[in-house]
Design an enzyme around this catalytic site. Structure first.
Site, mmCIF file in Angstrom:
data_model
loop_
_atom_site.group_PDB
_atom_site.id
_atom_site.type_symbol
_atom_site.label_atom_id
_atom_site.label_comp_id
_atom_site.label_asym_id
_atom_site.label_seq_id
_atom_site.Cartn_x
_atom_site.Cartn_y
_atom_site.Cartn_z
ATOM 1 N N GLU A 265 0.889 -1.165 0.000
ATOM 2 C CA GLU A 265 0.000 0.000 0.000
ATOM 3 C C GLU A 265 0.921 1.207 0.000
ATOM 4 O O GLU A 265 1.550 1.510 1.010
ATOM 5 C CB GLU A 265 -0.897 -0.057 1.247
ATOM 6 C CG GLU A 265 -2.161 0.758 1.101
ATOM 7 C CD GLU A 265 -1.961 2.193 1.498
ATOM 8 O OE1 GLU A 265 -1.598 2.997 0.604
ATOM 9 O OE2 GLU A 265 -2.146 2.516 2.672
ATOM 10 N N CYS A 299 -1.712 9.022 2.605
ATOM 11 C CA CYS A 299 -1.377 8.454 1.287
ATOM 12 C C CYS A 299 -2.453 8.765 0.264
ATOM 13 O O CYS A 299 -2.158 8.952 -0.914
ATOM 14 C CB CYS A 299 -1.143 6.957 1.395
ATOM 15 S SG CYS A 299 -2.452 6.090 2.239
ATOM 16 N N GLU A 396 4.415 12.968 -4.849
ATOM 17 C CA GLU A 396 3.706 12.953 -3.561
ATOM 18 C C GLU A 396 4.488 13.828 -2.579
ATOM 19 O O GLU A 396 5.622 13.507 -2.207
ATOM 20 C CB GLU A 396 3.636 11.514 -3.041
ATOM 21 C CG GLU A 396 2.863 11.396 -1.749
ATOM 22 C CD GLU A 396 2.807 9.966 -1.215
ATOM 23 O OE1 GLU A 396 3.844 9.293 -1.208
ATOM 24 O OE2 GLU A 396 1.720 9.558 -0.801
HETATM 25 P P1 NDP Z 1 9.208 4.681 4.195
HETATM 26 O O1 NDP Z 1 8.552 4.004 3.068
HETATM 27 O O2 NDP Z 1 10.671 4.841 4.167
HETATM 28 O O3 NDP Z 1 8.860 3.895 5.561
HETATM 29 C C1 NDP Z 1 7.764 3.040 5.779
HETATM 30 C C2 NDP Z 1 8.200 1.907 6.705
HETATM 31 O O4 NDP Z 1 9.165 1.074 6.068
HETATM 32 C C3 NDP Z 1 8.880 2.385 7.970
HETATM 33 O O5 NDP Z 1 8.563 1.522 9.026
HETATM 34 C C4 NDP Z 1 10.357 2.274 7.606
HETATM 35 O O6 NDP Z 1 11.203 2.238 8.701
HETATM 36 C C5 NDP Z 1 10.352 0.983 6.838
HETATM 37 N N1 NDP Z 1 11.465 0.778 5.923
HETATM 38 C C6 NDP Z 1 12.284 1.699 5.349
HETATM 39 N N2 NDP Z 1 13.151 1.091 4.523
HETATM 40 C C7 NDP Z 1 12.876 -0.238 4.544
HETATM 41 C C8 NDP Z 1 13.408 -1.387 3.898
HETATM 42 N N3 NDP Z 1 14.397 -1.287 3.023
HETATM 43 N N4 NDP Z 1 12.875 -2.599 4.154
HETATM 44 C C9 NDP Z 1 11.842 -2.718 4.997
HETATM 45 N N5 NDP Z 1 11.301 -1.658 5.665
HETATM 46 C C10 NDP Z 1 11.798 -0.439 5.434
HETATM 47 O O7 NDP Z 1 8.553 6.031 4.439
HETATM 48 P P2 NDP Z 1 9.217 7.235 5.252
HETATM 49 O O8 NDP Z 1 8.744 7.152 6.603
HETATM 50 O O9 NDP Z 1 10.693 7.309 5.108
HETATM 51 O O10 NDP Z 1 8.646 8.448 4.449
HETATM 52 C C11 NDP Z 1 9.217 8.795 3.190
HETATM 53 C C12 NDP Z 1 8.137 9.198 2.232
HETATM 54 O O11 NDP Z 1 7.282 8.077 1.997
HETATM 55 C C13 NDP Z 1 7.191 10.265 2.723
HETATM 56 O O12 NDP Z 1 7.648 11.519 2.507
HETATM 57 C C14 NDP Z 1 5.973 9.979 1.938
HETATM 58 O O13 NDP Z 1 6.055 10.591 0.691
HETATM 59 C C15 NDP Z 1 5.987 8.499 1.759
HETATM 60 N N6 NDP Z 1 5.089 7.795 2.680
HETATM 61 C C16 NDP Z 1 3.962 7.279 2.175
HETATM 62 C C17 NDP Z 1 3.085 6.629 2.997
HETATM 63 C C18 NDP Z 1 1.843 6.052 2.469
HETATM 64 O O14 NDP Z 1 1.011 5.603 3.238
HETATM 65 N N7 NDP Z 1 1.652 6.025 1.186
HETATM 66 C C19 NDP Z 1 3.308 6.497 4.423
HETATM 67 C C20 NDP Z 1 4.567 7.064 4.863
HETATM 68 C C21 NDP Z 1 5.390 7.677 3.993
HETATM 69 P P3 NDP Z 1 11.654 3.670 9.328
HETATM 70 O O15 NDP Z 1 10.461 4.254 9.928
HETATM 71 O O16 NDP Z 1 12.620 3.376 10.334
HETATM 72 O O17 NDP Z 1 12.218 4.461 8.185
#
Ligand code: NDP
Length: 792
Positions: A265, A299, A396
């Site tokens: 998602e 999102c 986004e």
């Molecule tokens: P990420 O996609 O980086 O993080 C989502 C989750 O994945 C977090 O728990 C993160 O850990 C974890 N994660 C990061 N890298 C990996 C990996 N290689 N393997 C497995 N898990 C991983 O989102 P961010 O929080 O960094 O946000 C960055 C951008 O993503 C935002 O600016 C936004 O644009 C987008 N975003 C979109 C969302 C949505 O629902 N569509 C939700 C959140 C963000 P950790 O928290 O430690 O980084």
């Protein structure tokens, strides 16, 4: 004048802070330091990183960074816990989920406060939206637990599920993942986001108190590296991820070929379309909810406002007026509309996008609402004069920034709305329901709200098209994501068929064999392969069987283009599609002897068994034709005044790589459901037995199948797989072959995040449970959830 009298005179809001002492006491009871929650116990805390309140900068707690060993121990606990969990009856599992729901309600206040302190979202939202939805999710899925076996037949739980969630709706995302996973009989290891782990840890403690058996749910904190260990762990059978598209891609690649199920998602850039005949006051309020809810860190935020030209100016005036009343401030204040951005890193990213928007020529307007002097805040921001190609119209931003574009006709609105690599959600505003529904049906998005926005319910699926990911959360579609259907055999079950003709590519087309070379079939026309190369086929005794074209990259491009343009098939009614499939089956029947001879002659069927396979293939096609107008989605009675249609839609252009076993039957078992659901197909027949496919297109030619609906390319499966898997105009690929193809297919699918189904070809295709049925239809469709209002 007293303070109270003054407030009555000015009508200003007074401060209304939420009491946070219970939350502080809970943190203090842990000395503001947390380990992981594994097997019903806390591990020793380590201060590897800290979590802060973004509104104040105050450190709330220190947390432990989950190591590979800690992930191992959580997965091992989940494996053992899962065995006990599955030993319970559906009713007993339902009782546990019901207890969780009750406990969430009981502890709703502290959950809301912790969420607001850790994330920065207004208490009004965490208290009135997030936490009630969390409870609703557990109640809804408590009900599913005893129904699973009867309502999701021929399926089993995956086992241990690895879940990774983001920071924007920490507890809600946990509920969306944990409730269906447990209801479906799985056990869970979940990694919350680094910025916002506290509500997951509090939830784990509450769940333990509610009597959830140890090991059923394990929480390991940490950053992306911890998430990476989790998804790659060999004992995880299913991965569920919510977050950025970029990380979604990384995860897809890192688990390619492992046989793990995956739902993603991801991000969005959702259109909010307002037609001239919309109720403008409601639409303005809708915009506020769409983009300034949770500071735009949503999102499915309606971050692209598409306005019909005639109303654009007055609409923007009213919107600016409304924006100037948005109150930004202390998220714990109950009268605040917008709280803090989750972290300075995110705020900087938002500010950078805003600068880019200005530099690219759009006009920026920010409401003059006072911001707190300290803390991580950003004002509501509006861009006008945005061009479709501007960065702020495509990327986004994940913050409170709205990009406005104008349109004239409703066709133009659809084109603008679909001009995005994402496809998560959309909002359509018009008082003309006919027109709104027409637009909704043409939008490429997983959720469409009519005259509303940001509505969610546990009973309704949520999830995207295109680069917004795949799989659904909520409703029965969401539950299926946590079950493995019996028809979904792991790709590594495949063994190589030993006997049968070998094929070998020839360098050039020998002139004396021109007449015997079966051509490719592209756009309804028999076509010579672009490279002029052919592949010679011999039978098991080495005797020549014939030749087929050796398709190359250019042929694939042509076939995909033909399929992309072959929209006639998708626009036909299900009844019309059924008629064509019946017609193909009838025409195949007329040629039974010829096909039986082919199957036996090439050695894929034993003597006398060719006819049995042809009959089974005809039978299968009749079944698929029957499904055309019968595979339908449910209608949900959701929140009061809304009805939600879950519409299974074709995915678009699908590529299908067919297995060797029972080449006619398996090919039609795969092609049938894809066509029945309205997809157009690029078909790659078995490399070993391609002649049944080249015979078959002669049947297509006499069966009214519109040009481009099916395109057949023969040749090397590994080569064609590589081109198709990385082709950005292919929306889905089924790779029903061996494991090495499956791995490459999944790895290369990440460009446009096409949906992949890599499953075993080595199955009993004659068995209706393994060769047809709902799993095939589910895989050939994606669900659009259409929210329709009723009443005044
Ligand atoms: P990420 O996609 O980086 O993080 C989502 C989750 O994945 C977090 O728990 C993160 O850990 C974890 N994660 C990061 N890298 C990996 C990996 N290689 N393997 C497995 N898990 C991983 O989102 P961010 O929080 O960094 O946000 C960055 C951008 O993503 C935002 O600016 C936004 O644009 C987008 N975003 C979109 C969302 C949505 O629902 N569509 C939700 C959140 C963000 P950790 O928290 O430690 O980084």
């Amino acid at each position: 004048m007293t303070d109270l009298e003054q407030l009555f005179t000015t009508m200003e809001y007074g401060p209304a802070p939420e009491e946070k002492s219970t939350a502080a006491a809970w943190l203090a009871s842990h000395q503001n330091a947390f380990g992981h929650f594994i097997n019903g116990q806390w591990s020793d805390p380590r201060a590897d990183f800290s979590t802060t309140n973004p509104a104040t900068g105050e450190q709330l707690a220190t947390l432990s960074q989950g190591s590979k060993e800690e992930i191992d121990s959580a997965v091992s606990a989940a494996r053992k816990g899962g065995e006990q969990w599955r030993a319970l009856s559906g009713h007993q599992r339902g009782r546990h989920l019901y207890a969780l729901a009750r406990h969430i309600q009981k502890f709703s206040r502290i959950l809301a406060i912790i969420e607001t302190m850790d994330n920065g979202k207004p208490i009004r939202e965490s208290r009135d939206i997030d936490i009630p939805l969390v409870a609703r999710h557990f109640y809804h899925h408590a009900g599913w637990a005893p129904l699973i076996e009867s309502e999701l037949p021929h399926s089993t739980p995956h086992g241990v599920v690895g879940q990774v969630i983001p920071w924007n709706f920490p507890l809600l995302m946990l509920a969306w993942k944990v409730a269906p996973a447990l209801a479906a009989g799985n056990s869970v290891v979940l990694k919350p986001a680094e910025y916002t782990s506290l509500s997951a840890l509090l939830f784990a403690e509450i769940a333990h108190r509610a009597g959830l058996p140890p090991g059923t749910l394990n929480i390991v904190t940490g950053d992306g590296a911890t998430g990476c260990h989790l998804v790659k762990h060999s004992e995880i059978s299913k991965v569920a991820f919510t977050g950025s598209t970029e990380v979604g891609r990384e995860i897809r690649k890192s688990i390619a070929g492992s046989g793990k199920a995956l739902t993603l998602e991801l991000g969005g850039k959702s259109p909010f379309i307002v037609f001239a005949d919309a109720d403008i006051d409601s639409a303005v309020e809708g915009v506020v909810d769409a983009i300034w809810f949770n500071q735009g860190q949503v999102c499915c935020a309606g971050s692209r406002l598409l306005l019909q030209e005639g109303i654009a100016e007055p609409f923007i005036d009213r919107l600016k007026e409304r924006m100037s009343h948005i109150r930004v401030g202390d998220p714990l204040d109950k009268a605040i509309d917008m709280g803090a951005i989750v972290d300075p890193v995110q705020r900087q990213q938002i500010a950078d996008y805003v600068e880019t928007g200005k530099a690219e020529g759009a006009s920026c307007w920010q409401a003059e609402c006072p911001l707190p002097e300290s803390g991580c805040f950003y004002p509501p921001t509006l861009f006008t004069g945005v061009e479709p190609a501007h960065t702020i119209a495509q990327e986004e931003i994940f913050g409170p920034v709205l990009a406005t574009l104008n349109f004239r006709t409703h066709d133009e609105a659809v084109a603008l709305a679909n001009n995005s690599r994402y496809g998560l959600a959309a909002s359509v505003w018009s008082e003309n329901i006919n027109m709104a529904l027409d637009v909704a049906s043409r939008l490429e998005a997983g959720v469409v709200w009519i005259n509303a926005t940001n509505l969610f319910d546990a009973g309704c699926g949520f999830g995207g098209y295109h680069e917004s990911g795949y799989g659904r959360e909520g409703g029965i579609e969401g539950l299926w994501a946590y079950r493995r259907s019996h028809a979904d055999l792991p790709a590594d079950l495949v063994t190589t068929v030993e006997e049968g003709p070998q094929s070998s590519p020839l360098d050039s087309l020998p002139t004396e064999t021109l007449d015997r070379t079966a051509k490719l079939y592209i756009g309804g026309v028999q076509t010579r392969p672009d490279g002029g190369h052919v592949r010679r086929l011999v039978d098991s005794r080495g005797q020549p069987l014939g030749e087929v074209g050796e398709g190359n990259r250019k042929d694939v491009r042509n076939a995909v283009e033909a399929a992309r343009n072959g929209t006639k098939w998708s626009l036909m009614s299900p009844h019309q599609r059924a008629q064509v499939l019946y017609f193909i089956a009838e025409n195949l029947e007329v040629r039974t002897d010829e096909f039986a001879k082919r199957l036996e002659g090439q050695g894929s069927a034993a003597a006398g068994e060719g006819t049995i396979e042809v009959h089974a293939a005809i039978d299968r096609l009749f079944t698929q034709a029957a499904w055309c107008d019968k595979f339908e989605g449910p209608i949900h009675h959701s929140t009061v005044g809304r009805i939600v249609f879950a519409l299974p839609e074709p995915i678009g252009v699908m590529a299908i790589l067919c297995p060797d076993r029972n080449p006619l039957l398996s090919m039609l078992s795969l092609l049938g459901p894809a066509l029945a659901m309205g997809n157009r197909v690029v078909l790659i027949p078995s490399e070993r037995y391609p002649l049944v496919a080249t015979d078959l297109y002669q049947v297509f030619e006499t069966s009214d199948l519109p040009a481009g609906s099916v395109n057949v390319i023969t040749g090397s499966q590994p080569t064609l797989n590589r081109v198709l898997s990385s082709h950005d105009d292919v929306d889905a690929i089924w790779c029903v072959g061996n494991r090495s193809l499956a791995k490459e297919c999944e790895q290369l699918s990440v460009g446009n995040l096409k949906q992949t189904w890599t499953t075993a070809g080595e199955r009993d295709w004659f068995d209706p449970e393994l060769g047809s049925g709902r799993e095939f239809l589910r895989r050939a469709t994606q669900v659009k959830n259409l929210w329709i209002p009723f009443g005044e």
